[in-house]
Motif scaffolding. Structure first.
Motif, mmCIF file in Angstrom:
data_model
loop_
_atom_site.group_PDB
_atom_site.id
_atom_site.type_symbol
_atom_site.label_atom_id
_atom_site.label_comp_id
_atom_site.label_asym_id
_atom_site.label_seq_id
_atom_site.Cartn_x
_atom_site.Cartn_y
_atom_site.Cartn_z
ATOM 1 N N PRO A 1 5.403 -10.384 -6.549
ATOM 2 C CA PRO A 1 5.535 -10.998 -5.222
ATOM 3 C C PRO A 1 5.669 -10.003 -4.071
ATOM 4 O O PRO A 1 5.290 -10.309 -2.948
ATOM 5 C CB PRO A 1 6.792 -11.879 -5.351
ATOM 6 N N GLU A 2 6.197 -8.796 -4.338
ATOM 7 C CA GLU A 2 6.406 -7.826 -3.257
ATOM 8 C C GLU A 2 5.216 -6.883 -3.087
ATOM 9 O O GLU A 2 5.184 -6.087 -2.140
ATOM 10 C CB GLU A 2 7.659 -6.971 -3.540
ATOM 11 N N HIS A 3 4.252 -6.939 -3.999
ATOM 12 C CA HIS A 3 3.208 -5.912 -3.993
ATOM 13 C C HIS A 3 2.189 -6.157 -2.876
ATOM 14 O O HIS A 3 1.746 -7.284 -2.677
ATOM 15 C CB HIS A 3 2.502 -5.892 -5.354
ATOM 16 N N PRO A 4 1.776 -5.088 -2.136
ATOM 17 C CA PRO A 4 0.832 -5.272 -1.019
ATOM 18 C C PRO A 4 -0.561 -5.717 -1.468
ATOM 19 O O PRO A 4 -1.355 -6.168 -0.640
ATOM 20 C CB PRO A 4 0.782 -3.888 -0.356
ATOM 21 N N SER A 5 -0.881 -5.600 -2.762
ATOM 22 C CA SER A 5 -2.223 -5.998 -3.212
ATOM 23 C C SER A 5 -2.481 -7.476 -2.945
ATOM 24 O O SER A 5 -3.627 -7.884 -2.743
ATOM 25 C CB SER A 5 -2.412 -5.687 -4.697
ATOM 26 N N ALA A 6 -1.421 -8.309 -2.929
ATOM 27 C CA ALA A 6 -1.625 -9.742 -2.715
ATOM 28 C C ALA A 6 -2.262 -9.995 -1.354
ATOM 29 O O ALA A 6 -3.236 -10.760 -1.247
ATOM 30 C CB ALA A 6 -0.295 -10.491 -2.833
ATOM 31 N N VAL A 7 -1.758 -9.323 -0.335
ATOM 32 C CA VAL A 7 -2.318 -9.558 1.007
ATOM 33 C C VAL A 7 -3.707 -8.927 1.126
ATOM 34 O O VAL A 7 -4.607 -9.464 1.787
ATOM 35 C CB VAL A 7 -1.330 -9.093 2.116
ATOM 36 N N GLN A 8 -3.921 -7.791 0.441
ATOM 37 C CA GLN A 8 -5.252 -7.159 0.478
ATOM 38 C C GLN A 8 -6.288 -8.056 -0.206
ATOM 39 O O GLN A 8 -7.403 -8.236 0.297
ATOM 40 C CB GLN A 8 -5.194 -5.781 -0.197
ATOM 41 N N LEU A 9 -5.925 -8.618 -1.352
ATOM 42 C CA LEU A 9 -6.856 -9.504 -2.058
ATOM 43 C C LEU A 9 -7.110 -10.784 -1.259
ATOM 44 O O LEU A 9 -8.231 -11.303 -1.242
ATOM 45 C CB LEU A 9 -6.309 -9.842 -3.454
ATOM 46 N N THR A 10 -6.067 -11.277 -0.586
ATOM 47 C CA THR A 10 -6.241 -12.477 0.248
ATOM 48 C C THR A 10 -7.199 -12.176 1.397
ATOM 49 O O THR A 10 -8.030 -13.016 1.779
ATOM 50 C CB THR A 10 -4.869 -12.943 0.781
ATOM 51 N N ASN A 11 -7.126 -10.969 1.923
ATOM 52 C CA ASN A 11 -8.052 -10.538 2.967
ATOM 53 C C ASN A 11 -9.493 -10.572 2.445
ATOM 54 O O ASN A 11 -10.402 -11.099 3.107
ATOM 55 C CB ASN A 11 -7.650 -9.120 3.407
ATOM 56 N N VAL A 12 -9.690 -10.044 1.233
ATOM 57 C CA VAL A 12 -11.036 -10.054 0.631
ATOM 58 C C VAL A 12 -11.511 -11.499 0.451
ATOM 59 O O VAL A 12 -12.656 -11.833 0.772
ATOM 60 C CB VAL A 12 -11.033 -9.308 -0.721
ATOM 61 N N TYR A 13 -10.616 -12.360 -0.054
ATOM 62 C CA TYR A 13 -10.986 -13.768 -0.265
ATOM 63 C C TYR A 13 -11.489 -14.401 1.036
ATOM 64 O O TYR A 13 -12.558 -15.013 1.082
ATOM 65 C CB TYR A 13 -9.780 -14.550 -0.809
ATOM 66 N N HIS A 14 -10.724 -14.241 2.096
ATOM 67 C CA HIS A 14 -11.103 -14.904 3.349
ATOM 68 C C HIS A 14 -12.339 -14.281 3.977
ATOM 69 O O HIS A 14 -13.149 -14.984 4.601
ATOM 70 C CB HIS A 14 -9.920 -14.933 4.322
#
Ligand code: NI
Length: 226
Positions: A204-217
């Motif tokens: 939950p704390e890892h920055p990859s989640a927001v990076q992957l969400t960026n790729v998704y959008h």
């Protein structure tokens, strides 16, 4: 992508559908079939635009809006108001392809049938046969789901329903025009979305989640039509 979406309707909603459909007048299913399909279609349907179909259809559309797995898999732009069919006494629907464009009865609106959906309203033990059989490049898939479950498959697939030799099989069926018309692109977005959800839970704390969400959008922005 072929996908089972469990429990779109509750047991109470399934019972409500079945009770209302018992009151409906059923007509020959060939009314909504094209020339080729009508030669292999042997089932009954509630006439398109019938008040019972409209009322139950609205309930199903509202349930879909509350089903995240449906929304992320289908990325729906337009959904055809659900229709209802019934197979019994050997009723069957031979191999066919659904028409590419569905005209919504009584309106000028057309829907491109990127995805086909069957919502099962009868428990599998209550009938024999009646398997939805979908052909794709991996082979033949036979589908018979619990009442309340939805099966989603590409509108590009040849498919058939095997004869119902005992009991009756009642279902809702409809089509979806997706914001992403290509099945391969839609599948890729779905897989990425599922992976992002795993990362969110596991890290939950890892920055990859927001990076992957960026790729998704950014992929969705490239591929989506609205
Ligand atoms: Ni079909």
């Amino acid at each position: 992508m072929l996908l089972r979406i469990p429990s779109v309707l509750t047991a109470a909603q399934v019972a409500q559908c079945r009770a209302a459909l018992n009151q409906a007048e059923w007509a020959d299913g060939r009314a909504t079939a094209g020339h080729q399909s009508s030669q292999v279609k042997h089932n009954l349907q509630v006439p398109d635009g019938h008040p019972i179909a409209r009322e139950l259809g609205d309930m199903i559309l509202a349930a879909l809006e509350r089903t995240p797995l449906f929304l992320t898999a289908a990325l729906p732009l337009k959904v055809v108001p659900p229709l209802f069919n019934r197979y019994e006494g050997g009723g069957t629907y031979g191999t066919h392809i659904d028409g590419a464009i569905w005209q919504i009865a009584g309106t000028p609106h057309r829907v491109r049938t990127d995805l086909s959906a069957t919502l099962f309203l009868t428990a599998p033990d209550d009938y024999d046969g009646g398997e939805l059989t979908v052909e794709d490049t991996l082979g033949v898939h036979r589908v018979k789901l619990p009442a309340g479950d939805l099966f989603l498959y590409p509108g590009t697939s040849l498919h058939h329903v095997t004869p119902v030799t005992r009991g009756a099989r009642i279902s809702a069926f409809f089509w979806i025009q997706s914001m992403v018309r290509d099945d391969a692109q839609r599948t890729l977005l779905f897989d990425l979305d599922m992976a992002i959800q795993q990362v969110r839970i596991g890290l939950p704390e890892h920055p990859s989640a927001v990076q992957l969400t960026n790729v998704y959008h950014n992929l969705l922005r490239q591929w989506a039509d609205t």
